[in-house]
Scaffold this motif. Structure first.
Motif, PDB file in Angstrom:
ATOM      1  N   THR A 461     109.196 -38.236  72.491  1.00  0.00           N
ATOM      2  CA  THR A 461     108.550 -37.211  73.309  1.00  0.00           C
ATOM      3  C   THR A 461     109.185 -37.243  74.693  1.00  0.00           C
ATOM      4  N   GLN A 462     109.889 -36.178  75.031  1.00  0.00           N
ATOM      5  CA  GLN A 462     110.598 -36.134  76.304  1.00  0.00           C
ATOM      6  C   GLN A 462     109.633 -36.014  77.478  1.00  0.00           C
ATOM      7  N   TRP A 463     108.550 -35.237  77.288  1.00  0.00           N
ATOM      8  CA  TRP A 463     107.589 -35.036  78.375  1.00  0.00           C
ATOM      9  C   TRP A 463     106.180 -35.302  77.854  1.00  0.00           C
ATOM     10  N   GLU A 464     105.501 -36.268  78.477  1.00  0.00           N
ATOM     11  CA  GLU A 464     104.149 -36.632  78.055  1.00  0.00           C
ATOM     12  C   GLU A 464     103.087 -36.193  79.053  1.00  0.00           C
ATOM     13  N   GLY A 465     103.523 -35.594  80.159  1.00  0.00           N
ATOM     14  CA  GLY A 465     102.577 -35.159  81.184  1.00  0.00           C
ATOM     15  C   GLY A 465     101.901 -33.850  80.832  1.00  0.00           C
ATOM     16  N   ALA A 483     105.121 -21.006  72.449  1.00  0.00           N
ATOM     17  CA  ALA A 483     103.764 -20.950  72.992  1.00  0.00           C
ATOM     18  C   ALA A 483     102.729 -21.224  71.905  1.00  0.00           C
ATOM     19  N   ALA A 484     102.954 -20.696  70.698  1.00  0.00           N
ATOM     20  CA  ALA A 484     102.022 -20.907  69.586  1.00  0.00           C
ATOM     21  C   ALA A 484     101.966 -22.377  69.195  1.00  0.00           C
ATOM     22  N   ALA A 485     103.140 -23.021  69.147  1.00  0.00           N
ATOM     23  CA  ALA A 485     103.179 -24.445  68.792  1.00  0.00           C
ATOM     24  C   ALA A 485     102.433 -25.271  69.834  1.00  0.00           C
ATOM     25  N   MET A 486     102.640 -24.976  71.110  1.00  0.00           N
ATOM     26  CA  MET A 486     101.950 -25.712  72.165  1.00  0.00           C
ATOM     27  C   MET A 486     100.435 -25.497  72.091  1.00  0.00           C
ATOM     28  N   GLN A 487     100.040 -24.297  71.709  1.00  0.00           N
ATOM     29  CA  GLN A 487      98.614 -23.994  71.588  1.00  0.00           C
ATOM     30  C   GLN A 487      98.003 -24.656  70.357  1.00  0.00           C
ATOM     31  N   ASP A 488      98.717 -24.586  69.226  1.00  0.00           N
ATOM     32  CA  ASP A 488      98.181 -25.163  67.990  1.00  0.00           C
ATOM     33  C   ASP A 488      98.075 -26.685  68.069  1.00  0.00           C
ATOM     34  N   TYR A 489      99.016 -27.297  68.765  1.00  0.00           N
ATOM     35  CA  TYR A 489      98.962 -28.751  68.943  1.00  0.00           C
ATOM     36  C   TYR A 489      98.009 -29.160  70.069  1.00  0.00           C
ATOM     37  N   LYS A 490      97.440 -28.145  70.757  1.00  0.00           N
ATOM     38  CA  LYS A 490      96.605 -28.397  71.946  1.00  0.00           C
ATOM     39  C   LYS A 490      97.369 -29.237  72.973  1.00  0.00           C
ATOM     40  N   ARG A 491      98.645 -28.900  73.092  1.00  0.00           N
ATOM     41  CA  ARG A 491      99.534 -29.644  73.991  1.00  0.00           C
ATOM     42  C   ARG A 491      99.617 -28.995  75.364  1.00  0.00           C
ATOM     43  N   TYR A 580      99.871 -30.912  60.188  1.00  0.00           N
ATOM     44  CA  TYR A 580     100.277 -31.381  61.515  1.00  0.00           C
ATOM     45  C   TYR A 580      99.105 -32.073  62.194  1.00  0.00           C
ATOM     46  N   THR A 581      99.425 -32.880  63.176  1.00  0.00           N
ATOM     47  CA  THR A 581      98.408 -33.619  63.917  1.00  0.00           C
ATOM     48  C   THR A 581      98.357 -33.108  65.346  1.00  0.00           C
ATOM     49  N   GLN A 582      97.215 -32.599  65.746  1.00  0.00           N
ATOM     50  CA  GLN A 582      97.074 -32.098  67.107  1.00  0.00           C
ATOM     51  C   GLN A 582      97.189 -33.242  68.111  1.00  0.00           C
ATOM     52  N   SER A 583      97.845 -32.979  69.207  1.00  0.00           N
ATOM     53  CA  SER A 583      97.936 -33.987  70.264  1.00  0.00           C
ATOM     54  C   SER A 583      96.621 -34.076  71.029  1.00  0.00           C
ATOM     55  N   ASN A 584      95.914 -32.904  71.077  1.00  0.00           N
ATOM     56  CA  ASN A 584      94.625 -32.873  71.759  1.00  0.00           C
ATOM     57  C   ASN A 584      94.728 -33.587  73.117  1.00  0.00           C
ATOM     58  N   SER A 585      95.708 -33.140  73.909  1.00  0.00           N
ATOM     59  CA  SER A 585      96.174 -33.912  75.058  1.00  0.00           C
ATOM     60  C   SER A 585      95.182 -34.090  76.195  1.00  0.00           C
ATOM     61  N   TYR A 586      94.194 -33.184  76.334  1.00  0.00           N
ATOM     62  CA  TYR A 586      93.413 -33.173  77.567  1.00  0.00           C
ATOM     63  C   TYR A 586      91.931 -33.462  77.316  1.00  0.00           C
ATOM     64  N   LYS A 702      93.391 -33.309  82.935  1.00  0.00           N
ATOM     65  CA  LYS A 702      93.363 -34.767  82.815  1.00  0.00           C
ATOM     66  C   LYS A 702      93.803 -35.156  81.414  1.00  0.00           C
ATOM     67  N   LEU A 703      94.822 -36.002  81.353  1.00  0.00           N
ATOM     68  CA  LEU A 703      95.351 -36.422  80.066  1.00  0.00           C
ATOM     69  C   LEU A 703      94.378 -37.352  79.357  1.00  0.00           C
ATOM     70  N   ARG A 704      94.248 -37.155  78.067  1.00  0.00           N
ATOM     71  CA  ARG A 704      93.391 -37.988  77.239  1.00  0.00           C
ATOM     72  C   ARG A 704      94.178 -39.200  76.755  1.00  0.00           C
ATOM     73  N   ASP A 705      93.486 -40.244  76.455  1.00  0.00           N
ATOM     74  CA  ASP A 705      94.106 -41.410  75.828  1.00  0.00           C
ATOM     75  C   ASP A 705      94.733 -40.966  74.506  1.00  0.00           C
ATOM     76  N   LYS A 706      95.995 -41.303  74.286  1.00  0.00           N
ATOM     77  CA  LYS A 706      96.727 -40.824  73.104  1.00  0.00           C
ATOM     78  C   LYS A 706      96.120 -41.271  71.786  1.00  0.00           C
ATOM     79  N   SER A 707      95.279 -42.263  71.812  1.00  0.00           N
ATOM     80  CA  SER A 707      94.670 -42.723  70.565  1.00  0.00           C
ATOM     81  C   SER A 707      93.566 -41.776  70.092  1.00  0.00           C
ATOM     82  N   THR A 708      93.134 -40.859  71.001  1.00  0.00           N
ATOM     83  CA  THR A 708      92.076 -39.913  70.652  1.00  0.00           C
ATOM     84  C   THR A 708      92.716 -38.628  70.154  1.00  0.00           C
ATOM     85  N   ILE A 709      92.685 -38.404  68.866  1.00  0.00           N
ATOM     86  CA  ILE A 709      93.346 -37.238  68.276  1.00  0.00           C
ATOM     87  C   ILE A 709      92.449 -36.609  67.225  1.00  0.00           C
TER      88      ILE A 709
END
Length: 712
Positions: A461-465, A483-491, A580-586, A702-709
């Motif tokens: 992952t080049q950018w995790e922010g 844009a669709a991929a970023m939205q579907d992954y909740k990234r 696929y697995t959502q990143s659910n980043s926030y 606010k970024l979520r802990d990556k273990s929460t997906i």
């Protein structure tokens, strides 16, 4: 999107189509040797390619016949100047027979309509000349409808001549108003200026309209059967979908220039639709883009060199029109344009320049907010060049840009995809992969096949922010895939217009001679829709595009706009969801979205934009004009007063200061041209209310802990 295929790849994709068709063509008795009738050969070849290779398996039936019938007549006579209902009654005997004629390679319908069209054009010269020889009565209380889809064809020849009268009267009226305003401005500057009488202005206006009409018909008479037959062929192929088009050999040459050479002058890609020259897209950083008034889907009616009289380019060949629009750096071109937004006629002055290709590449700017560093990355297109081993690649450039920004302590990114019309599927997948670990990005489907999942296979992952993706109604194709991929992954948070353009198909350009090798003359090319794209959640980006998580008012908010506004566009549909697995980043995604919507709703700036959008829609819907001079002038005055209310609609200034990243600082010291461009860009960013709101959103995420997906 034009996915870049090598020739061998095309052959692999449609091998069965080519083999079966070429064999059948050689076995067909009346085509065993090249037919001297090129038109029949083209019909024969195109119908076989389309019915076997187009994404949609469409039958040549009565419905298809009706589409071709209406499209061809509208293509020849969009302003209803030539055909009458008496003509249509005769034509209509073939309304549901064109499909059968095409199956027989029969051109009876085309020949009837085309020859009648030629006859009516010859008569038209006498109509307009006679009508313009006498003054018009501008005291008469009458109106004209300029949305020709709303009016029927003239009942007979007398009513047809009256249609001509009204159209010529409107042109004359517009010219009088223009000259009247010029006189008023001159009087303000010089009280001794001698004003011409209305009668003199009216006479001069008619003479100018007559001159323009004469020039128009000189160009029309230069057109040959091939030009008009191309209109018929495009009615046939366009019945499959609006992105499938026939290109004659000379148009294909211009299409190739559209990729590379047509950028000089004003920096706009143009295309021919019927009798009109449309703006297809603007080149980022080009003169037209910087000037700001010209927009995609605008129609260019006239072209003037500096202070010279404008030349009407309606019905002009595209290559001839381009010759007038192009020009040397530093010279002025004035375009008379019919605006897509509200059907208004506007004269746009652009100073020609060399279009800097560097402006079409990735660039970034850094800004601070609340003590944190953020960056905006401008991605004008998903570019790639396979012809050069050391090709410039948007994915590589994005990766490098992100790495540099990380080195400067940037914690959040805005990826600006506004006006990004797409490009390479390969780079869209790779750029998406920079923001996720790995997984599917998009699904690609050929006709009759199961969808193929295209994945990012790099676990890095080049950018995790935090990420905000900025879009608008012109973000299309590859932009929508990203844009669709970023939205579907909740990234990322998708911020912009209500929805993106909605182009979820891909076309390839095929040489027609490849399918009929015995014919020695160049038959031209077919640009045909062969694929459709789907999100990882299964939904197509076709028609729907990508709906923003946070929709902001824009000038297009109430317009019918994008793929959904194209007649015959392929429908939205869906396929099974990919795994696929959502990143659910926030951790606060919903709260950030809510806060942003509250800010936008209470913002005076966005409220004014919303009012402006409604006003534009109202003007777009008002297509009837008075031909009484007093009323016409009063209506124009009212619109001018209304327009002044919105003069400051995009006057906005933030407190943000934007600067180039460190790696670019040394370049700016030695390259004054680049330095000037960056100063201009940074100034525009600070005046961009959409960027300001994107920064507000970015600062709150606010970024979520990556273990929460969330597992799918």
């Amino acid at each position: 999107m034009k996915t870049k295929f090598k020739f061998n790849t095309i052959l692999l994709v449609i091998t069965l189509l080519i083999n079966s068709f070429v064999i059948n063509a050689s076995e067909k008795n009346n085509f065993s040797d090249p037919d001297p009738d090129k038109d029949k050969v083209l019909i024969y070849v195109l119908k076989n390619i389309l019915t076997r290779g187009h994404f949609v398996a469409k039958e040549l039936n009565d419905d298809f016949s009706e589409l071709v019938y209406n499209s061809f007549i509208d293509g020849l006579d969009p302003s209803k100047r030539y055909f009458t209902q008496e003509d249509l009654k005769e034509f209509s005997q073939y309304k549901y027979e064109i499909d059968n004629q095409l199956l027989r390679d029969d051109l009876t319908f085309y020949n009837l309509v085309y020859n009648r069209f030629l006859d009516e054009m010859k008569k038209a010269k006498s109509y307009y000349a006679a009508l313009l020889s006498q003054p018009f009565d501008f005291d008469e209380d009458e109106t004209i409808e300029i949305d020709y889809e709303k009016i029927p064809f003239a009942k007979n020849n007398n009513e047809l001549i009256d249609y001509w009268r009204k159209q010529l009267k409107l042109q004359t009226l517009g010219r009088i108003e223009e000259q009247t305003e010029l006189q008023e401005n001159k009087v303000k500057k010089d009280s001794s200026f001698k004003v011409k009488s209305f009668a003199t202005l009216e006479k001069e206006a008619r003479e100018e309209v007559l001159k323009n009409m004469d020039e128009l018909y000189v160009r029309i008479e230069e057109l040959e059967n091939d030009d008009w037959f191309s209109t018929f062929l495009n009615s046939v192929v366009g019945a499959f979908d609006p992105h499938t088009t026939y290109m004659s050999p000379n148009i294909k040459e211009k299409f190739d220039q559209d990729i590379s050479g047509k950028l000089e002058g004003i920096g706009a890609r143009l295309q021919k639709k019927g009798i009109y020259t449309h703006v297809f897209e603007l080149v980022p950083g080009g003169p037209a883009s910087k000037q700001g008034d010209l927009e995609p889907e605008d129609i260019i009616l006239k072209v003037a060199q500096g202070d010279e009289e404008p030349i009407d380019i309606v019905r002009m060949r595209l290559d001839d029109a381009i010759k007038f629009i192009k020009g040397k750096k530093g010279t002025e071109v004035r375009l008379t344009v019919k605006k897509k937004l509200d059907n208004s006629i506007k004269v746009i002055s652009i100073i020609r320049d060399v279009v800097e290709l560097d402006e079409t590449y990735v660039k970034s700017s850094i800004v601070e907010k609340n003590g944190k560093k953020f960056a905006i990355i401008d991605l004008p297109s998903f570019y790639i060049d396979f012809s050069d081993d050391a090709y410039r690649d948007s994915a590589k450039d994005m990766e490098q840009e992100i790495e540099r920004l990380k080195g400067e302590g940037v914690t959040g990114l805005i990826v600006d995809l506004r006006n990004n019309g797409g490009g390479s599927l390969k780079t869209a997948i790779e750029i998406s992969g920079l923001f996720i670990d790995q997984g599917p990005i998009v699904q690609v489907k050929y006709r009759g096949d199961n969808p193929v999942v295209k994945e990012d296979i790099d676990p890095k992952t080049q950018w995790e922010g935090s990420v905000v993706v900025l879009v608008n109604e012109f973000s299309a194709s590859a932009s929508e895939i990203f844009a669709a991929a970023m939205q579907d992954y909740k990234r990322a948070v998708i911020l912009g217009g209500n929805q993106t353009y909605g182009k979820g198909t891909v076309q390839n350009v095929l040489p027609i001679n490849q399918f009929y090798p015995k014919y020695e003359t160049d038959l031209g090319y077919l640009k045909m829709t062969i694929q459709k794209f789907y999100r990882v959640n299964g939904g197509s980006t076709q028609i729907e595009g990508v709906y923003s998580d946070i929709a902001m008012p824009s000038r297009y908010s109430y317009m019918k706009f994008g793929e959904r506004d194209l007649e015959g566009a392929l429908a939205w549909d869906k396929v099974p969801q990919a795994k696929y697995t959502q990143s659910n980043s926030y951790s606060n995604f919903a709260d950030v979205v809510y806060n942003s919507k509250q800010r936008i709703a209470s913002s005076e700036n966005f409220q004014l934009v919303n009012e402006y959008a409604k006003w534009l829609k109202k003007n777009q819907d008002e297509t009837s004009y008075s031909l009484n001079y007093k009323k016409f002038y009063e209506e124009s005055e009212v619109k001018e007063v209304e327009a002044k209310k919105f003069k400051s609609v995009f006057d906005y200034k933030s407190d943000f200061t934007f600067s180039s990243p460190k790696y670019e600082q040394d370049l700016l010291k030695i390259d004054n041209s680049l330095a000037d461009k960056r100063v201009a860009w940074h100034k525009n960013l600070s005046k961009d209310m959409y960027v300001s709101e994107a920064l507000n959103v970015l600062s709150e995420l606010k970024l979520r802990d990556k273990s929460t997906i969330i597992k799918n």
